[in-house]
Every structure is written in C-alpha cells, then in structure tokens.
Write a protein that holds these residues in place. Structure first.
Motif, PDB file in Angstrom:
ATOM      1  N   VAL A 149     -40.207  49.944 -40.914  1.00 49.34           N
ATOM      2  CA  VAL A 149     -39.727  51.008 -41.806  1.00 49.34           C
ATOM      3  C   VAL A 149     -38.589  50.468 -42.681  1.00 49.34           C
ATOM      4  O   VAL A 149     -38.538  50.689 -43.894  1.00 49.34           O
ATOM      5  CB  VAL A 149     -39.281  52.240 -40.987  1.00 49.34           C
ATOM      6  CG1 VAL A 149     -38.528  53.242 -41.850  1.00 49.34           C
ATOM      7  CG2 VAL A 149     -40.502  52.897 -40.336  1.00 49.34           C
ATOM      8  N   MET A 150     -37.695  49.714 -42.064  1.00 46.58           N
ATOM      9  CA  MET A 150     -36.618  49.048 -42.807  1.00 46.58           C
ATOM     10  C   MET A 150     -37.210  48.090 -43.839  1.00 46.58           C
ATOM     11  O   MET A 150     -36.796  48.072 -44.997  1.00 46.58           O
ATOM     12  CB  MET A 150     -35.704  48.312 -41.808  1.00 46.58           C
ATOM     13  CG  MET A 150     -34.591  47.483 -42.396  1.00 46.58           C
ATOM     14  SD  MET A 150     -33.311  48.406 -43.293  1.00 46.58           S
ATOM     15  CE  MET A 150     -32.141  48.842 -42.024  1.00 46.58           C
ATOM     16  N   ASP A 151     -38.209  47.306 -43.424  1.00 48.46           N
ATOM     17  CA  ASP A 151     -38.798  46.297 -44.313  1.00 48.46           C
ATOM     18  C   ASP A 151     -39.508  46.921 -45.508  1.00 48.46           C
ATOM     19  O   ASP A 151     -39.367  46.462 -46.644  1.00 48.46           O
ATOM     20  CB  ASP A 151     -39.786  45.410 -43.537  1.00 48.46           C
ATOM     21  CG  ASP A 151     -39.072  44.523 -42.515  1.00 48.46           C
ATOM     22  OD1 ASP A 151     -37.836  44.370 -42.624  1.00 48.46           O
ATOM     23  OD2 ASP A 151     -39.752  43.997 -41.604  1.00 48.46           O
ATOM     24  N   VAL A 152     -40.294  47.987 -45.247  1.00 48.60           N
ATOM     25  CA  VAL A 152     -41.016  48.642 -46.346  1.00 48.60           C
ATOM     26  C   VAL A 152     -40.002  49.255 -47.333  1.00 48.60           C
ATOM     27  O   VAL A 152     -40.150  49.134 -48.551  1.00 48.60           O
ATOM     28  CB  VAL A 152     -41.977  49.734 -45.819  1.00 48.60           C
ATOM     29  CG1 VAL A 152     -42.505  50.592 -46.961  1.00 48.60           C
ATOM     30  CG2 VAL A 152     -43.127  49.097 -45.049  1.00 48.60           C
ATOM     31  N   THR A 153     -38.950  49.879 -46.788  1.00 44.94           N
ATOM     32  CA  THR A 153     -37.944  50.493 -47.645  1.00 44.94           C
ATOM     33  C   THR A 153     -37.223  49.424 -48.468  1.00 44.94           C
ATOM     34  O   THR A 153     -36.986  49.594 -49.667  1.00 44.94           O
ATOM     35  CB  THR A 153     -36.931  51.300 -46.798  1.00 44.94           C
ATOM     36  OG1 THR A 153     -37.651  52.199 -45.954  1.00 44.94           O
ATOM     37  CG2 THR A 153     -35.982  52.083 -47.680  1.00 44.94           C
ATOM     38  N   TYR A 154     -36.918  48.318 -47.827  1.00 45.83           N
ATOM     39  CA  TYR A 154     -36.262  47.200 -48.519  1.00 45.83           C
ATOM     40  C   TYR A 154     -37.133  46.699 -49.679  1.00 45.83           C
ATOM     41  O   TYR A 154     -36.660  46.528 -50.807  1.00 45.83           O
ATOM     42  CB  TYR A 154     -35.988  46.064 -47.524  1.00 45.83           C
ATOM     43  CG  TYR A 154     -35.128  44.956 -48.069  1.00 45.83           C
ATOM     44  CD1 TYR A 154     -33.758  44.936 -47.848  1.00 45.83           C
ATOM     45  CD2 TYR A 154     -35.691  43.919 -48.824  1.00 45.83           C
ATOM     46  CE1 TYR A 154     -32.964  43.929 -48.354  1.00 45.83           C
ATOM     47  CE2 TYR A 154     -34.898  42.907 -49.340  1.00 45.83           C
ATOM     48  CZ  TYR A 154     -33.533  42.910 -49.097  1.00 45.83           C
ATOM     49  OH  TYR A 154     -32.752  41.918 -49.612  1.00 45.83           O
ATOM     50  N   ALA A 163     -30.781  46.937 -55.627  1.00 39.58           N
ATOM     51  CA  ALA A 163     -30.318  45.817 -54.810  1.00 39.58           C
ATOM     52  C   ALA A 163     -30.012  46.340 -53.403  1.00 39.58           C
ATOM     53  O   ALA A 163     -28.891  46.757 -53.127  1.00 39.58           O
ATOM     54  CB  ALA A 163     -29.079  45.174 -55.434  1.00 39.58           C
ATOM     55  N   PRO A 164     -31.030  46.327 -52.515  1.00 41.99           N
ATOM     56  CA  PRO A 164     -30.809  46.877 -51.170  1.00 41.99           C
ATOM     57  C   PRO A 164     -30.027  45.925 -50.268  1.00 41.99           C
ATOM     58  O   PRO A 164     -30.115  44.711 -50.420  1.00 41.99           O
ATOM     59  CB  PRO A 164     -32.240  47.050 -50.633  1.00 41.99           C
ATOM     60  CG  PRO A 164     -33.045  46.035 -51.371  1.00 41.99           C
ATOM     61  CD  PRO A 164     -32.402  45.858 -52.719  1.00 41.99           C
ATOM     62  N   VAL A 165     -29.241  46.496 -49.360  1.00 40.67           N
ATOM     63  CA  VAL A 165     -28.634  45.730 -48.268  1.00 40.67           C
ATOM     64  C   VAL A 165     -28.956  46.449 -46.965  1.00 40.67           C
ATOM     65  O   VAL A 165     -29.083  47.668 -46.935  1.00 40.67           O
ATOM     66  CB  VAL A 165     -27.104  45.576 -48.414  1.00 40.67           C
ATOM     67  CG1 VAL A 165     -26.762  44.739 -49.635  1.00 40.67           C
ATOM     68  CG2 VAL A 165     -26.396  46.933 -48.484  1.00 40.67           C
ATOM     69  N   ARG A 166     -29.120  45.662 -45.903  1.00 38.66           N
ATOM     70  CA  ARG A 166     -29.461  46.233 -44.596  1.00 38.66           C
ATOM     71  C   ARG A 166     -28.224  46.337 -43.722  1.00 38.66           C
ATOM     72  O   ARG A 166     -27.537  45.332 -43.515  1.00 38.66           O
ATOM     73  CB  ARG A 166     -30.432  45.316 -43.844  1.00 38.66           C
ATOM     74  CG  ARG A 166     -31.718  45.009 -44.536  1.00 38.66           C
ATOM     75  CD  ARG A 166     -32.397  43.861 -43.775  1.00 38.66           C
ATOM     76  NE  ARG A 166     -33.339  43.161 -44.638  1.00 38.66           N
ATOM     77  CZ  ARG A 166     -34.661  43.300 -44.551  1.00 38.66           C
ATOM     78  NH1 ARG A 166     -35.189  44.072 -43.648  1.00 38.66           N
ATOM     79  NH2 ARG A 166     -35.446  42.651 -45.374  1.00 38.66           N
ATOM     80  N   LEU A 167     -27.948  47.511 -43.187  1.00 36.60           N
ATOM     81  CA  LEU A 167     -26.993  47.609 -42.079  1.00 36.60           C
ATOM     82  C   LEU A 167     -27.805  47.491 -40.801  1.00 36.60           C
ATOM     83  O   LEU A 167     -28.896  48.055 -40.705  1.00 36.60           O
ATOM     84  CB  LEU A 167     -26.212  48.933 -42.130  1.00 36.60           C
ATOM     85  CG  LEU A 167     -24.934  48.901 -42.990  1.00 36.60           C
ATOM     86  CD1 LEU A 167     -25.271  48.764 -44.466  1.00 36.60           C
ATOM     87  CD2 LEU A 167     -24.079  50.141 -42.752  1.00 36.60           C
TER      88      LEU A 167
END
Ligand SMILES: NC(=O)c1ccc[n+]([C@@H]2O[C@H](COP(=O)([O-])OP(=O)(O)OC[C@H]3O[C@@H](n4cnc5c(N)ncnc54)[C@H](O)[C@@H]3O)[C@@H](O)[C@H]2O)c1
Ligand SMILES: *[C@@H]1O[C@H](CO)[C@@H](O)[C@H](O)[C@H]1NC(C)=O
Length: 296
Positions: A149-154, A163-167
């Motif tokens: 889910v994180m990867d698809v959103t990214y 410019a996404p960043v992951r917490l």
C-alpha cells in the motif's frame, strides 16, 4: 506505474486541498471523482477549473463517486470525528483492494483509521500548501499498513509529479511539522526574549537558511560544511551545537504580552486584513512557482 493510467481516484471533500489533489491526480492522467457532503459544493469546486478538465466529474452520491476507484483521497475538515465517519462510509462502499488515503495534517493514522475494519489498506498522504508548487507529500502508515500500500501510494505520487517521502512509523506532527515547529519555537523565543525583531528573524530564514534549504537538507548541509564530510563536521561542531541546544528555553505559550507584541510587529509589516494577506499569498505563490521552475 503506467499500468495505473486511466484508473479512477475519488477525492472526498472539495475544499482547498480536495481541489488541489484533484488537479494533481488529473494532471497525472487519472480519472478523478470529487464528492462533498454539502449540496452544491462538489460542483462549485469544479466549476472554476472545468474548462480544461474533461476527466473530472462531481458527485453528491458517495457510492457513485467511488464506483471503479482504486484510490480514495480524503480531504474533509480537520476533525477526527468527520474523518472517521467519512472513512466508515467509504469502506462500506468499496472492494477490498481500494487504498484509503487521508490528507490530515495533524491527526495520527491510528486515530483517523480506528473505525476501519481493514486497516492494512490505510495510509496518510499529507500534502503541503500549495501542492502545485510545493511537491512534498508525507506518507505515514498506520501500524498495520501493508508495504504494498505504501509502495503503490509512493509510485502514484511520483507519477503525478509530487515528491513523496516515507515515514516508517506514525509520530505526532509527522516529519515536516516537527521540524517546522522547532523553527517556529526558537524564532518565537528569540523575539519574545528581545534578541531580534520579527522582521529580522524572518530574514534569517529567507536570506539565510532558506536559500540552501530549497535545494539541500540539514544533513547534507552538515556533510558539505566540513572539509572531510559529516564525521568531520560532527567532530568540529557537535560540542558547540550541544552547548547552544542546551540553552533553548521551554515550549513558548504563544500568548500574553509576547504574542501581542509579535502580532503588532508582523501586522506593522503586513496588515492582517484580507486585502493585504491575499496580496502576500499571491506573491508567495508567484515566488514558489519561480522556485519550482528553477528546481526542475
Ligand atoms: N489547507 C492546507 O494548507 C492544508 C495542507 C495540508 C493538509 N490539509 C488537510 O486537508 C484536509 C482538508 O482541508 P481544506 O483546507 O481543504 O478544508 P476546507 O474546509 O477548505 O474543505 C473541506 C471540505 O470538506 C467537505 N466535507 C466536510 N465533511 C465531509 C464529509 N463527511 N464528506 C464529504 N465532504 C465533506 C466540506 O463541505 C468542504 O467543502 C484537512 O484534513 C487539512 O488538515 C490542509
Ligand atoms: C485488506 O486490504 C488489503 C489491501 O488492499 C487487501 O489486500 C486484503 O485483501 C484486504 N483484506 C480483507 C479481509 O478484505
């Protein structure tokens, strides 16, 4: 990510941020549906941008708005109850693979999504205002959020030019506001303690730190600012940094005499009426537009 092209994204809430998300997703080639629970709002939102936007559609029926969507971006009021209710309504109407994403600036994922049954599909995508010119999106997972889910959103955010960043885990204030509040607190304390004027502390940022922060962050700054890189920097400067950090005062109250004085000072520079504020916001957006072009 090209496989997602042509798919539908639903934006729930058609205010300032909902409209911006719609534009951002649209410009990435996705079909966008906007829902608002106040009659006439969703259609009013798209009226102003309608001419170019043949893929944008407005809905006052949530079920219709969600039909076919693979991604739902919630942008309702910054109110926990409002968001929880909105997500409950959405979850009842979507199939299992739909990603549920919130725009919240300050609420924690575990609270926003507490009434959701399948929390593995939930994520916060926190934009910065105005998202057109400030591309950062903070992605904040619920403790149960799946990596996919994180990867698809990214990928989606990258695909639409943000410019996404992951917490890696949730934390109050996420990353951007924690850093911003540290800057606000020390700026406030310096003015409150009579060290510097409002005008000059803002110049410390706009003519000083901000010049490099538009291109390189604080850690790279450390790395570049000593001949042998970051280890050298830490060796040379960490004692001094710690000495200064230990003199930082308590969290400001943001009230009383200091607040009155700071308000007076900033309002002498920029009167707090709508006319002056709007003019300064337009100036800000113009300058950010120029900076965004420069960064490209
Ligand atoms: N404004 C900013 O600078 C900014 C920046 C980043 C994130 N955010 C976040 O984005 C979200 C939206 O902020 P905004 O500035 O667009 O607010 P806004 O008040 O301009 O818009 C909210 C809209 O949501 C609609 N709404 C309320 N409840 C609803 C529901 N249950 N279902 C559908 N529609 C509903 C309202 O009618 C209104 O049109 C907030 O969570 C905010 O924290 C705002
Ligand atoms: C929960 O959501 C994930 C991600 O969309 C999905 O893969 C999974 O099948 C869902 N589980 C249930 C029980 O619906």
């Amino acid at each position: 990510m090209s496989s997602l092209k042509g798919k539908i994204i639903t934006v729930v809430g058609s205010g300032l941020i909902g409209r911006s998300w719609a534009m951002v997703f649209l410009s990435g080639g996705y079909e966008v549906k906007i829902y608002d629970n106040k009659a006439g709002q969703a259609s009013a939102a798209i009226a102003e941008i309608k001419s170019q936007l043949s893929l944008l559609s407005s809905h006052e029926d949530l079920q219709q708005a969600l039909e076919g969507a693979f991604f739902v971006q919630e942008c309702v009021f910054e109110d926990l109850e409002a968001k929880q209710t909105a997500f409950q309504d959405v979850e009842n109407l979507v199939t299992e693979n739909v990603i549920l994403s919130s725009s919240t600036s300050c609420l924690m994922p575990s609270n926003v999504f507490s009434r959701i049954q399948n929390q593995t599909r939930c994520i916060i995508s926190h934009p910065v205002n105005p998202p057109y010119y400030v591309r950062l999106v903070e992605l904040v997972p619920h403790p149960k959020t799946l990596d996919t889910v994180m990867d698809v959103t990214y990928s989606l955010m990258t695909d639409v030019g943000q410019a996404p960043v992951r917490l890696r885990k949730e934390i109050d204030g996420f990353a951007l506001n924690r850093v911003q509040y540290a800057i606000i607190a020390e700026s406030w304390r310096l003015v409150q303690d009579g060290v510097i004027s409002v005008k000059d502390i803002d110049l410390v940022m706009s003519e000083g730190l901000g010049m490099r922060y538009a291109f390189i962050g604080p850690i790279e700054t450390m790395h570049l600012n000593a001949p042998e890189g970051i280890e050298d920097y830490v060796q040379r400067y960490s004692e001094g940094i710690k000495r200064v950090l230990n003199t930082f005062g308590p969290v400001p109250e943001f009230s009383g005499e200091a607040a009155a004085r700071i308000t007076k000072e900033i309002c002498e520079l920029i009167p707090g009426d709508q006319e002056h504020l709007t003019a300064r916001r337009e100036r800000r957006d113009q300058l950010l537009m120029g900076l965004a072009k420069l960064k490209k």
